[in-house]
Design a protein around this motif. Structure first.
Motif, short mmCIF file in Angstrom:
data_model
loop_
_atom_site.label_atom_id
_atom_site.label_comp_id
_atom_site.label_asym_id
_atom_site.label_seq_id
_atom_site.Cartn_x
_atom_site.Cartn_y
_atom_site.Cartn_z
N LEU A 142 0.83 -1.21 0.00
CA LEU A 142 0.00 0.00 0.00
C LEU A 142 0.86 1.25 0.00
O LEU A 142 1.88 1.33 0.68
N GLU A 143 0.40 2.26 -0.76
CA GLU A 143 1.14 3.50 -0.95
C GLU A 143 0.58 4.63 -0.09
O GLU A 143 -0.63 4.84 -0.01
N ASN A 144 1.49 5.39 0.51
CA ASN A 144 1.13 6.66 1.14
C ASN A 144 0.79 7.67 0.05
O ASN A 144 1.41 7.68 -1.01
N ILE A 145 -0.19 8.54 0.29
CA ILE A 145 -0.60 9.46 -0.77
C ILE A 145 -0.23 10.89 -0.43
O ILE A 145 0.07 11.24 0.71
N ALA A 146 -0.24 11.74 -1.46
CA ALA A 146 -0.06 13.18 -1.30
C ALA A 146 -1.41 13.80 -0.98
O ALA A 146 -2.45 13.31 -1.40
N ALA A 147 -1.39 14.90 -0.24
CA ALA A 147 -2.66 15.53 0.14
C ALA A 147 -2.51 17.04 0.19
O ALA A 147 -1.45 17.57 0.54
N LEU A 148 -3.60 17.72 -0.16
CA LEU A 148 -3.67 19.17 -0.04
C LEU A 148 -4.31 19.59 1.29
O LEU A 148 -4.13 20.71 1.74
N ILE A 149 -5.06 18.70 1.88
CA ILE A 149 -5.84 19.05 3.07
C ILE A 149 -5.50 18.12 4.22
O ILE A 149 -5.05 17.00 4.03
N SER A 150 -5.72 18.63 5.44
CA SER A 150 -5.53 17.85 6.66
C SER A 150 -6.87 17.67 7.35
O SER A 150 -7.72 18.56 7.32
N TRP A 151 -7.04 16.51 7.97
CA TRP A 151 -8.24 16.25 8.76
C TRP A 151 -8.09 16.86 10.16
O TRP A 151 -7.02 16.74 10.77
N PRO A 152 -9.14 17.48 10.68
CA PRO A 152 -9.08 17.94 12.07
C PRO A 152 -9.13 16.76 13.04
O PRO A 152 -9.70 15.72 12.72
N GLY A 153 -8.50 16.91 14.19
CA GLY A 153 -8.58 15.90 15.23
C GLY A 153 -7.82 14.62 14.96
O GLY A 153 -8.17 13.56 15.49
N GLU A 154 -6.76 14.68 14.16
CA GLU A 154 -5.99 13.47 13.89
C GLU A 154 -5.23 13.03 15.15
O GLU A 154 -4.77 13.87 15.93
N GLU A 155 -5.08 11.72 15.32
CA GLU A 155 -4.52 11.16 16.54
C GLU A 155 -3.12 10.58 16.36
O GLU A 155 -2.48 10.21 17.36
N MET A 156 -2.63 10.49 15.12
CA MET A 156 -1.34 9.88 14.85
C MET A 156 -0.62 10.63 13.74
O MET A 156 -1.25 11.24 12.89
N THR A 157 0.70 10.54 13.77
CA THR A 157 1.49 11.00 12.63
C THR A 157 1.38 9.98 11.50
O THR A 157 0.92 8.85 11.72
N GLU A 158 1.83 10.36 10.30
CA GLU A 158 1.77 9.41 9.19
C GLU A 158 2.64 8.19 9.46
O GLU A 158 2.25 7.06 9.19
N GLY A 159 3.84 8.43 10.03
CA GLY A 159 4.72 7.31 10.31
C GLY A 159 4.12 6.31 11.28
O GLY A 159 4.20 5.09 11.08
N ARG A 160 3.52 6.80 12.36
CA ARG A 160 2.92 5.90 13.34
C ARG A 160 1.71 5.18 12.74
O ARG A 160 1.46 4.00 13.03
N PHE A 161 0.93 5.88 11.95
CA PHE A 161 -0.24 5.28 11.30
C PHE A 161 0.19 4.11 10.43
O PHE A 161 -0.38 3.01 10.49
N LEU A 162 1.23 4.32 9.62
CA LEU A 162 1.72 3.25 8.75
C LEU A 162 2.34 2.12 9.56
O LEU A 162 2.17 0.94 9.22
N ALA A 163 3.05 2.46 10.63
CA ALA A 163 3.68 1.42 11.44
C ALA A 163 2.63 0.51 12.08
O ALA A 163 2.79 -0.72 12.09
N GLU A 164 1.55 1.08 12.58
CA GLU A 164 0.50 0.26 13.19
C GLU A 164 -0.23 -0.56 12.14
O GLU A 164 -0.63 -1.71 12.39
N LEU A 165 -0.41 0.00 10.95
CA LEU A 165 -1.04 -0.74 9.87
C LEU A 165 -0.23 -1.99 9.54
O LEU A 165 -0.77 -3.09 9.39
N VAL A 166 1.08 -1.84 9.41
CA VAL A 166 1.95 -2.97 9.11
C VAL A 166 1.93 -3.98 10.25
O VAL A 166 1.85 -5.20 10.02
N GLU A 167 2.01 -3.49 11.47
CA GLU A 167 2.05 -4.40 12.62
C GLU A 167 0.78 -5.24 12.71
O GLU A 167 0.82 -6.43 13.03
N ARG A 168 -0.36 -4.65 12.39
CA ARG A 168 -1.63 -5.34 12.56
C ARG A 168 -2.01 -6.21 11.36
O ARG A 168 -2.84 -7.12 11.50
#
Length: 465
Positions: A142-168
Protein backbone atom coordinates in the motif's frame (compact mmCIF):
# COMPACT_ATOMS: atom_id res chain seq x y z
CA UNK A 1 10.68 -9.86 -0.54
CA UNK A 2 11.01 -9.59 -4.34
CA UNK A 3 14.05 -7.64 -5.56
CA UNK A 4 12.87 -5.42 -8.40
CA UNK A 5 15.66 -2.96 -9.23
CA UNK A 6 15.11 0.29 -11.16
CA UNK A 7 11.81 0.76 -13.00
CA UNK A 8 9.50 3.20 -14.73
CA UNK A 9 5.75 3.57 -14.95
CA UNK A 10 4.51 2.10 -18.24
CA UNK A 11 2.01 4.34 -20.03
CA UNK A 12 0.67 3.88 -23.59
CA UNK A 13 2.00 7.31 -24.60
CA UNK A 14 5.59 6.26 -23.85
CA UNK A 15 5.38 2.52 -24.51
CA UNK A 16 7.99 2.64 -27.27
CA UNK A 17 10.36 4.73 -25.17
CA UNK A 18 10.02 2.38 -22.21
CA UNK A 19 10.92 -0.60 -24.39
CA UNK A 20 14.02 1.20 -25.64
CA UNK A 21 15.29 2.65 -22.35
CA UNK A 22 18.49 1.02 -21.06
CA UNK A 23 18.75 -0.52 -17.62
CA UNK A 24 15.04 -0.81 -16.82
CA UNK A 25 14.46 -3.91 -14.68
CA UNK A 26 10.69 -3.60 -14.23
CA UNK A 27 7.62 -1.53 -15.01
CA UNK A 28 4.44 -0.65 -13.20
CA UNK A 29 1.09 -0.29 -14.98
CA UNK A 30 -2.20 1.23 -13.82
CA UNK A 31 -4.36 -1.84 -13.25
CA UNK A 32 -7.63 -0.19 -14.24
CA UNK A 33 -6.23 0.58 -17.70
CA UNK A 34 -5.69 -3.11 -18.51
CA UNK A 35 -7.85 -6.02 -19.63
CA UNK A 36 -6.53 -9.28 -18.20
CA UNK A 37 -7.37 -11.19 -21.39
CA UNK A 38 -6.03 -8.59 -23.83
CA UNK A 39 -2.70 -7.17 -22.69
CA UNK A 40 -1.04 -4.44 -24.79
CA UNK A 41 1.56 -5.81 -27.20
CA UNK A 42 4.23 -3.63 -25.61
CA UNK A 43 3.74 -5.24 -22.19
CA UNK A 44 3.77 -8.69 -23.76
CA UNK A 45 7.10 -7.93 -25.43
CA UNK A 46 8.56 -6.61 -22.18
CA UNK A 47 7.49 -9.71 -20.29
CA UNK A 48 9.01 -11.94 -22.97
CA UNK A 49 12.29 -10.07 -22.41
CA UNK A 50 12.20 -10.82 -18.69
CA UNK A 51 10.90 -7.47 -17.44
CA UNK A 52 8.71 -7.73 -14.34
CA UNK A 53 5.32 -5.99 -14.60
CA UNK A 54 3.47 -4.89 -11.45
CA UNK A 55 -0.22 -3.82 -11.56
CA UNK A 56 -0.91 -0.65 -9.56
CA UNK A 57 -4.56 -0.13 -8.54
CA UNK A 58 -6.23 3.24 -8.04
CA UNK A 59 -9.91 2.42 -7.42
CA UNK A 60 -10.22 -0.01 -4.49
CA UNK A 61 -10.55 2.75 -1.91
CA UNK A 62 -9.28 0.60 0.97
CA UNK A 63 -9.33 3.64 3.25
CA UNK A 64 -13.04 4.16 2.66
CA UNK A 65 -15.80 3.25 5.09
CA UNK A 66 -17.21 0.44 2.93
CA UNK A 67 -15.67 -3.00 2.70
CA UNK A 68 -13.74 -3.64 -0.53
CA UNK A 69 -15.81 -4.46 -3.60
CA UNK A 70 -15.34 -8.20 -4.38
CA UNK A 71 -15.57 -7.53 -8.12
CA UNK A 72 -12.79 -4.94 -8.01
CA UNK A 73 -10.62 -7.28 -5.95
CA UNK A 74 -11.24 -10.14 -8.37
CA UNK A 75 -10.34 -7.94 -11.35
CA UNK A 76 -7.10 -6.81 -9.71
CA UNK A 77 -6.19 -10.41 -8.91
CA UNK A 78 -6.88 -11.52 -12.48
CA UNK A 79 -4.52 -8.87 -13.82
CA UNK A 80 -1.80 -9.92 -11.40
CA UNK A 81 -2.10 -13.51 -12.64
CA UNK A 82 -2.19 -12.47 -16.30
CA UNK A 83 0.99 -10.43 -15.83
CA UNK A 84 2.76 -13.02 -13.70
CA UNK A 85 3.24 -10.23 -11.14
CA UNK A 86 5.05 -10.91 -7.84
CA UNK A 87 2.74 -8.46 -6.02
CA UNK A 88 0.01 -5.86 -6.52
CA UNK A 89 -0.17 -2.37 -5.09
CA UNK A 90 -2.88 0.08 -4.08
CA UNK A 91 -3.27 3.26 -1.99
CA UNK A 92 -4.10 4.24 1.57
CA UNK A 93 -6.94 6.47 0.47
CA UNK A 94 -10.67 6.76 -0.05
CA UNK A 95 -12.05 7.41 -3.51
CA UNK A 96 -15.81 7.33 -2.95
CA UNK A 97 -18.24 8.01 -0.11
CA UNK A 98 -21.94 8.01 0.66
CA UNK A 99 -24.28 5.18 -0.17
CA UNK A 100 -26.09 2.83 2.24
CA UNK A 101 -23.97 3.60 5.31
CA UNK A 102 -25.06 7.24 5.20
CA UNK A 103 -28.34 6.94 3.27
CA UNK A 104 -26.99 9.51 0.80
CA UNK A 105 -26.10 9.29 -2.89
CA UNK A 106 -22.83 7.52 -3.62
CA UNK A 107 -20.20 10.01 -4.78
CA UNK A 108 -16.99 9.32 -6.68
CA UNK A 109 -13.95 11.53 -6.11
CA UNK A 110 -12.08 10.53 -9.25
CA UNK A 111 -8.96 10.97 -7.17
CA UNK A 112 -7.15 9.63 -4.10
CA UNK A 113 -8.19 11.42 -0.91
CA UNK A 114 -6.49 11.16 2.50
CA UNK A 115 -8.00 9.14 5.32
CA UNK A 116 -8.04 10.69 8.79
CA UNK A 117 -5.26 9.32 10.98
CA UNK A 118 -7.62 8.27 13.72
CA UNK A 119 -8.28 5.00 15.55
CA UNK A 120 -11.62 4.60 13.79
CA UNK A 121 -10.04 5.02 10.35
CA UNK A 122 -7.16 2.68 11.22
CA UNK A 123 -9.52 -0.03 12.47
CA UNK A 124 -11.57 0.13 9.28
CA UNK A 125 -8.48 0.25 7.05
CA UNK A 126 -6.95 -2.80 8.76
CA UNK A 127 -10.09 -4.87 8.28
CA UNK A 128 -10.34 -3.77 4.64
CA UNK A 129 -6.71 -4.70 4.06
CA UNK A 130 -7.23 -8.17 5.54
CA UNK A 131 -10.22 -8.71 3.26
CA UNK A 132 -8.10 -7.68 0.27
CA UNK A 133 -5.20 -9.89 1.33
CA UNK A 134 -7.47 -12.91 1.61
CA UNK A 135 -8.90 -12.27 -1.87
CA UNK A 136 -5.70 -11.51 -3.79
CA UNK A 137 -3.45 -14.26 -5.21
CA UNK A 138 -0.21 -12.35 -4.55
CA UNK A 139 1.12 -10.05 -1.80
CA UNK A 140 -0.32 -6.57 -1.43
CA UNK A 141 1.62 -3.34 -0.84
CA UNK A 142 0.00 0.00 0.00
CA UNK A 143 1.14 3.50 -0.95
CA UNK A 144 1.13 6.66 1.14
CA UNK A 145 -0.60 9.46 -0.77
CA UNK A 146 -0.06 13.18 -1.30
CA UNK A 147 -2.66 15.53 0.14
CA UNK A 148 -3.67 19.17 -0.04
CA UNK A 149 -5.84 19.05 3.07
CA UNK A 150 -5.53 17.85 6.66
CA UNK A 151 -8.24 16.25 8.76
CA UNK A 152 -9.08 17.94 12.07
CA UNK A 153 -8.58 15.90 15.23
CA UNK A 154 -5.99 13.47 13.89
CA UNK A 155 -4.52 11.16 16.54
CA UNK A 156 -1.34 9.88 14.85
CA UNK A 157 1.49 11.00 12.63
CA UNK A 158 1.77 9.41 9.19
CA UNK A 159 4.72 7.31 10.31
CA UNK A 160 2.92 5.90 13.34
CA UNK A 161 -0.24 5.28 11.30
CA UNK A 162 1.72 3.25 8.75
CA UNK A 163 3.68 1.42 11.44
CA UNK A 164 0.50 0.26 13.19
CA UNK A 165 -1.04 -0.74 9.87
CA UNK A 166 1.95 -2.97 9.11
CA UNK A 167 2.05 -4.40 12.62
CA UNK A 168 -1.63 -5.34 12.56
CA UNK A 169 -1.89 -6.68 9.00
CA UNK A 170 1.61 -7.56 7.76
CA UNK A 171 0.95 -5.57 4.59
CA UNK A 172 3.94 -4.30 2.64
CA UNK A 173 4.48 -0.59 1.97
CA UNK A 174 4.97 1.32 -1.26
CA UNK A 175 6.63 4.53 -0.10
CA UNK A 176 6.26 7.49 -2.43
CA UNK A 177 9.02 9.96 -1.53
CA UNK A 178 7.41 12.63 -3.74
CA UNK A 179 4.27 12.33 -1.63
CA UNK A 180 6.32 12.75 1.56
CA UNK A 181 7.72 15.97 0.07
CA UNK A 182 4.24 17.09 -0.98
CA UNK A 183 2.93 16.62 2.55
CA UNK A 184 5.94 18.52 3.90
CA UNK A 185 5.08 21.57 1.79
CA UNK A 186 1.30 21.36 2.12
CA UNK A 187 0.87 20.09 5.67
CA UNK A 188 4.14 20.87 7.39
CA UNK A 189 5.00 17.21 7.96
CA UNK A 190 8.66 16.29 8.28
CA UNK A 191 9.69 13.52 5.82
CA UNK A 192 12.62 12.53 8.05
CA UNK A 193 10.29 12.00 10.99
CA UNK A 194 7.93 9.89 8.89
CA UNK A 195 10.83 7.73 7.70
CA UNK A 196 12.12 7.34 11.25
CA UNK A 197 8.72 6.18 12.52
CA UNK A 198 7.61 3.82 9.77
CA UNK A 199 8.93 0.23 9.43
CA UNK A 200 11.26 0.74 6.47
CA UNK A 201 11.97 -3.00 6.42
CA UNK A 202 8.40 -3.50 5.16
CA UNK A 203 9.00 -1.44 2.01
CA UNK A 204 8.20 -3.37 -1.18
CA UNK A 205 9.38 -0.54 -3.43
CA UNK A 206 9.58 3.24 -3.79
CA UNK A 207 7.94 5.80 -6.09
CA UNK A 208 9.74 8.93 -7.31
CA UNK A 209 7.89 11.66 -9.22
CA UNK A 210 7.88 15.36 -10.07
CA UNK A 211 5.52 18.17 -9.24
CA UNK A 212 5.26 21.94 -9.11
CA UNK A 213 4.64 24.59 -6.45
CA UNK A 214 2.01 27.28 -7.05
CA UNK A 215 1.12 29.92 -4.46
CA UNK A 216 2.68 27.95 -1.63
CA UNK A 217 0.89 24.70 -2.55
CA UNK A 218 2.78 21.71 -3.96
CA UNK A 219 0.90 19.88 -6.71
CA UNK A 220 1.98 16.27 -7.22
CA UNK A 221 1.50 16.41 -10.97
CA UNK A 222 3.65 13.51 -12.24
CA UNK A 223 4.13 15.86 -15.20
CA UNK A 224 7.33 17.68 -14.21
CA UNK A 225 10.96 16.68 -13.67
CA UNK A 226 11.86 15.18 -10.30
CA UNK A 227 13.11 18.07 -8.11
CA UNK A 228 16.16 17.98 -5.88
CA UNK A 229 13.98 18.08 -2.74
CA UNK A 230 12.35 14.76 -3.69
CA UNK A 231 15.73 13.20 -4.48
CA UNK A 232 16.91 14.32 -1.04
CA UNK A 233 14.06 12.40 0.58
CA UNK A 234 14.98 9.38 -1.56
CA UNK A 235 18.59 9.68 -0.38
CA UNK A 236 17.43 9.82 3.24
CA UNK A 237 15.32 6.70 2.77
CA UNK A 238 18.14 4.76 1.10
CA UNK A 239 20.50 5.72 3.94
CA UNK A 240 18.15 3.81 6.27
CA UNK A 241 17.35 0.76 4.14
CA UNK A 242 18.00 -0.67 0.69
CA UNK A 243 14.60 -0.60 -1.04
CA UNK A 244 13.90 -3.68 -3.20
CA UNK A 245 12.83 -1.41 -6.04
CA UNK A 246 12.66 2.25 -7.09
CA UNK A 247 10.33 3.47 -9.85
CA UNK A 248 9.98 6.73 -11.77
CA UNK A 249 6.37 7.86 -12.34
CA UNK A 250 5.35 10.10 -15.23
CA UNK A 251 1.69 10.51 -16.22
CA UNK A 252 1.51 13.61 -18.43
CA UNK A 253 3.58 16.07 -20.50
CA UNK A 254 5.88 13.20 -21.41
CA UNK A 255 9.44 14.33 -22.20
CA UNK A 256 11.74 12.87 -24.87
CA UNK A 257 13.24 9.45 -24.24
CA UNK A 258 16.62 11.01 -23.52
CA UNK A 259 15.19 13.05 -20.66
CA UNK A 260 13.51 9.99 -19.14
CA UNK A 261 16.84 8.17 -19.36
CA UNK A 262 18.58 11.06 -17.57
CA UNK A 263 16.02 11.01 -14.76
CA UNK A 264 16.45 7.27 -14.33
CA UNK A 265 20.22 7.73 -14.18
CA UNK A 266 19.87 10.42 -11.49
CA UNK A 267 17.65 8.07 -9.48
CA UNK A 268 20.13 5.24 -9.97
CA UNK A 269 22.96 7.48 -8.75
CA UNK A 270 20.94 8.67 -5.75
CA UNK A 271 20.38 5.12 -4.52
CA UNK A 272 24.01 4.22 -5.18
CA UNK A 273 23.71 1.88 -8.15
CA UNK A 274 26.25 1.44 -10.90
CA UNK A 275 25.38 2.73 -14.37
CA UNK A 276 23.45 0.38 -16.64
CA UNK A 277 23.48 2.54 -19.79
CA UNK A 278 25.04 -0.21 -21.88
CA UNK A 279 22.41 -2.80 -20.99
CA UNK A 280 19.14 -2.87 -22.96
CA UNK A 281 15.87 -3.03 -21.09
CA UNK A 282 15.29 -6.37 -19.45
CA UNK A 283 18.85 -7.66 -19.87
CA UNK A 284 19.47 -8.32 -16.17
CA UNK A 285 16.32 -10.40 -15.84
CA UNK A 286 16.53 -12.07 -19.21
CA UNK A 287 19.91 -13.60 -18.35
CA UNK A 288 18.88 -14.60 -14.86
CA UNK A 289 21.08 -11.98 -13.18
CA UNK A 290 20.19 -10.33 -9.91
CA UNK A 291 18.54 -6.92 -10.50
CA UNK A 292 20.75 -3.88 -9.91
CA UNK A 293 20.08 -3.16 -6.24
CA UNK A 294 22.47 -2.46 -3.37
CA UNK A 295 23.35 -5.20 -0.92
CA UNK A 296 20.47 -5.64 1.53
CA UNK A 297 20.79 -3.86 4.86
CA UNK A 298 17.35 -4.81 6.10
CA UNK A 299 16.88 -5.99 9.65
CA UNK A 300 14.18 -8.53 10.49
CA UNK A 301 10.72 -7.03 10.90
CA UNK A 302 8.75 -8.50 13.76
CA UNK A 303 5.04 -8.50 13.07
CA UNK A 304 2.65 -8.54 15.98
CA UNK A 305 0.53 -11.52 16.93
CA UNK A 306 -2.49 -12.00 14.73
CA UNK A 307 -0.95 -10.15 11.79
CA UNK A 308 -1.81 -11.29 8.29
CA UNK A 309 0.76 -11.42 5.51
CA UNK A 310 -0.50 -11.82 1.96
CA UNK A 311 1.43 -14.14 -0.33
CA UNK A 312 3.34 -15.87 2.47
CA UNK A 313 5.25 -14.52 5.46
CA UNK A 314 7.56 -11.57 5.16
CA UNK A 315 11.22 -12.43 5.70
CA UNK A 316 12.07 -12.27 9.38
CA UNK A 317 8.44 -12.02 10.45
CA UNK A 318 7.15 -13.55 13.63
CA UNK A 319 4.89 -16.56 13.13
CA UNK A 320 1.36 -15.62 12.17
CA UNK A 321 -1.24 -17.02 14.53
CA UNK A 322 -4.72 -18.21 13.70
CA UNK A 323 -6.25 -15.85 16.26
CA UNK A 324 -9.08 -13.83 14.71
CA UNK A 325 -8.17 -10.25 13.98
CA UNK A 326 -10.09 -7.63 15.98
CA UNK A 327 -13.02 -6.05 14.19
CA UNK A 328 -13.41 -2.27 14.03
CA UNK A 329 -14.85 -0.72 17.17
CA UNK A 330 -18.61 -0.42 17.30
CA UNK A 331 -19.80 2.31 15.00
CA UNK A 332 -16.35 2.97 13.49
CA UNK A 333 -17.50 2.39 9.91
CA UNK A 334 -20.58 4.50 10.42
CA UNK A 335 -18.63 7.41 11.93
CA UNK A 336 -16.01 7.24 9.19
CA UNK A 337 -18.69 7.06 6.50
CA UNK A 338 -20.39 10.23 7.74
CA UNK A 339 -17.18 12.25 7.91
CA UNK A 340 -15.90 11.10 4.52
CA UNK A 341 -19.24 11.70 2.81
CA UNK A 342 -19.42 15.18 4.31
CA UNK A 343 -15.95 16.10 3.07
CA UNK A 344 -16.40 14.58 -0.39
CA UNK A 345 -19.75 16.31 -0.83
CA UNK A 346 -18.11 19.67 -0.12
CA UNK A 347 -15.37 18.86 -2.63
CA UNK A 348 -17.50 17.69 -5.54
CA UNK A 349 -21.06 18.85 -4.90
CA UNK A 350 -20.63 22.34 -3.48
CA UNK A 351 -22.02 21.65 -0.01
CA UNK A 352 -20.61 23.59 2.99
CA UNK A 353 -17.09 22.75 4.15
CA UNK A 354 -17.23 20.57 7.29
CA UNK A 355 -16.18 22.18 10.55
CA UNK A 356 -12.47 22.10 11.30
CA UNK A 357 -11.21 21.97 7.72
CA UNK A 358 -9.20 24.73 6.09
CA UNK A 359 -11.77 26.31 3.76
CA UNK A 360 -9.12 27.69 1.41
CA UNK A 361 -7.40 24.33 1.05
CA UNK A 362 -10.71 22.55 0.47
CA UNK A 363 -11.40 25.05 -2.29
CA UNK A 364 -8.02 24.36 -3.89
CA UNK A 365 -8.65 20.62 -3.69
CA UNK A 366 -12.13 21.03 -5.15
CA UNK A 367 -10.80 22.93 -8.16
CA UNK A 368 -8.03 20.38 -8.59
CA UNK A 369 -10.56 17.53 -8.63
CA UNK A 370 -12.66 19.31 -11.26
CA UNK A 371 -9.58 20.01 -13.37
CA UNK A 372 -8.54 16.38 -13.18
CA UNK A 373 -12.04 15.28 -14.20
CA UNK A 374 -11.89 17.56 -17.21
CA UNK A 375 -8.49 16.22 -18.21
CA UNK A 376 -9.43 12.56 -17.87
CA UNK A 377 -12.76 13.01 -19.67
CA UNK A 378 -10.86 14.68 -22.50
CA UNK A 379 -8.68 11.56 -22.73
CA UNK A 380 -11.41 8.92 -22.52
CA UNK A 381 -13.72 10.88 -24.85
CA UNK A 382 -11.36 12.87 -27.11
CA UNK A 383 -14.24 13.67 -29.48
CA UNK A 384 -15.71 16.09 -26.91
CA UNK A 385 -12.84 18.63 -27.06
CA UNK A 386 -12.88 18.27 -30.84
CA UNK A 387 -16.60 19.02 -31.04
CA UNK A 388 -16.63 21.81 -28.44
CA UNK A 389 -13.24 23.32 -29.23
CA UNK A 390 -12.03 25.93 -26.76
CA UNK A 391 -15.38 25.84 -24.99
CA UNK A 392 -14.88 22.29 -23.69
CA UNK A 393 -12.88 23.04 -20.57
CA UNK A 394 -14.89 26.02 -19.21
CA UNK A 395 -18.15 24.20 -19.95
CA UNK A 396 -16.98 21.06 -18.17
CA UNK A 397 -15.68 22.94 -15.13
CA UNK A 398 -19.00 24.77 -14.82
CA UNK A 399 -20.81 21.42 -15.07
CA UNK A 400 -18.54 19.79 -12.48
CA UNK A 401 -19.18 22.49 -9.84
CA UNK A 402 -22.65 21.18 -9.11
CA UNK A 403 -22.74 17.70 -10.62
CA UNK A 404 -20.53 15.19 -8.83
CA UNK A 405 -19.26 12.07 -10.52
CA UNK A 406 -21.33 9.04 -9.52
CA UNK A 407 -19.77 6.51 -11.89
CA UNK A 408 -16.59 6.15 -13.93
CA UNK A 409 -15.11 8.69 -16.29
CA UNK A 410 -16.86 7.28 -19.37
CA UNK A 411 -20.19 7.70 -17.60
CA UNK A 412 -19.10 11.20 -16.66
CA UNK A 413 -18.44 12.04 -20.29
CA UNK A 414 -21.91 10.85 -21.31
CA UNK A 415 -23.56 12.77 -18.46
CA UNK A 416 -21.70 15.93 -19.43
CA UNK A 417 -22.78 15.65 -23.05
CA UNK A 418 -26.36 15.01 -21.96
CA UNK A 419 -26.22 18.07 -19.69
CA UNK A 420 -25.18 20.25 -22.61
CA UNK A 421 -27.85 18.88 -24.92
CA UNK A 422 -30.59 19.36 -22.33
CA UNK A 423 -29.52 23.01 -22.06
CA UNK A 424 -29.64 23.40 -25.85
CA UNK A 425 -25.90 23.64 -26.20
CA UNK A 426 -23.61 24.08 -27.96
CA UNK A 427 -25.19 27.04 -29.69
CA UNK A 428 -23.71 26.19 -33.06
CA UNK A 429 -26.27 23.91 -34.78
CA UNK A 430 -23.64 21.81 -36.52
CA UNK A 431 -21.72 21.21 -33.30
CA UNK A 432 -24.94 20.41 -31.42
CA UNK A 433 -25.93 17.92 -34.11
CA UNK A 434 -22.47 16.29 -33.93
CA UNK A 435 -22.64 16.10 -30.13
CA UNK A 436 -26.13 14.58 -30.34
CA UNK A 437 -24.92 11.87 -32.69
CA UNK A 438 -21.91 11.17 -30.45
CA UNK A 439 -24.16 10.86 -27.38
CA UNK A 440 -26.72 8.66 -29.13
CA UNK A 441 -24.05 6.37 -30.54
CA UNK A 442 -22.61 5.69 -27.08
CA UNK A 443 -25.68 5.78 -24.85
CA UNK A 444 -28.05 3.92 -27.14
CA UNK A 445 -30.75 6.43 -26.22
CA UNK A 446 -32.50 9.43 -27.58
CA UNK A 447 -31.88 12.80 -25.91
CA UNK A 448 -33.95 12.98 -22.69
CA UNK A 449 -37.43 14.44 -22.76
CA UNK A 450 -38.92 16.99 -20.34
CA UNK A 451 -40.03 14.45 -17.71
CA UNK A 452 -36.60 12.84 -17.58
CA UNK A 453 -34.97 16.26 -17.28
CA UNK A 454 -37.17 17.14 -14.29
CA UNK A 455 -36.32 13.85 -12.53
CA UNK A 456 -32.61 14.37 -13.05
CA UNK A 457 -32.82 17.97 -11.86
CA UNK A 458 -34.46 16.74 -8.65
CA UNK A 459 -31.75 14.10 -8.23
CA UNK A 460 -29.00 16.71 -8.50
CA UNK A 461 -30.82 18.90 -5.96
CA UNK A 462 -30.85 16.02 -3.48
CA UNK A 463 -27.13 15.42 -3.97
CA UNK A 464 -26.39 19.07 -3.12
CA UNK A 465 -28.23 18.97 0.20
Amino acid sequence: MTELGIGIGWRPEIAGAVEALPGVDWVEVVAENLCADHLPDSLTRLRERGVTVVPHGVSLGLGGADRPDPARLAALGEKAVALGAPLVTEHIAFVRAGGPLTATPLLEAGHLLPVPRTRDALDVLCENVRIAQDALPVPLALENIAALISWPGEEMTEGRFLAELVERTGVRLLIDVANLHTNHVNRGEDPARALSELPVEAIAYVHVAGGVERDGVWHDTHAHPVPRAVLDVLADLTSRVSPPGVLLERDDDFPPETELARELEVIRTTVGLRSARSEPVGTAHAHGARPLVPAPRRAPLLIGAGARVSGGPMPGAAPVTDAPAPAPRAGARQRLAVTQASLLSSLVAGTPVPEGFDTRRVGIQSRALAAKRAGVVAKVAPELPEILGGGFRPAFLAYARSRPMTGGYRRDALDFAEHLLVAGRPEDPAARRELTEWWQDRSGSRPPGRATRLVRAARHALVRR
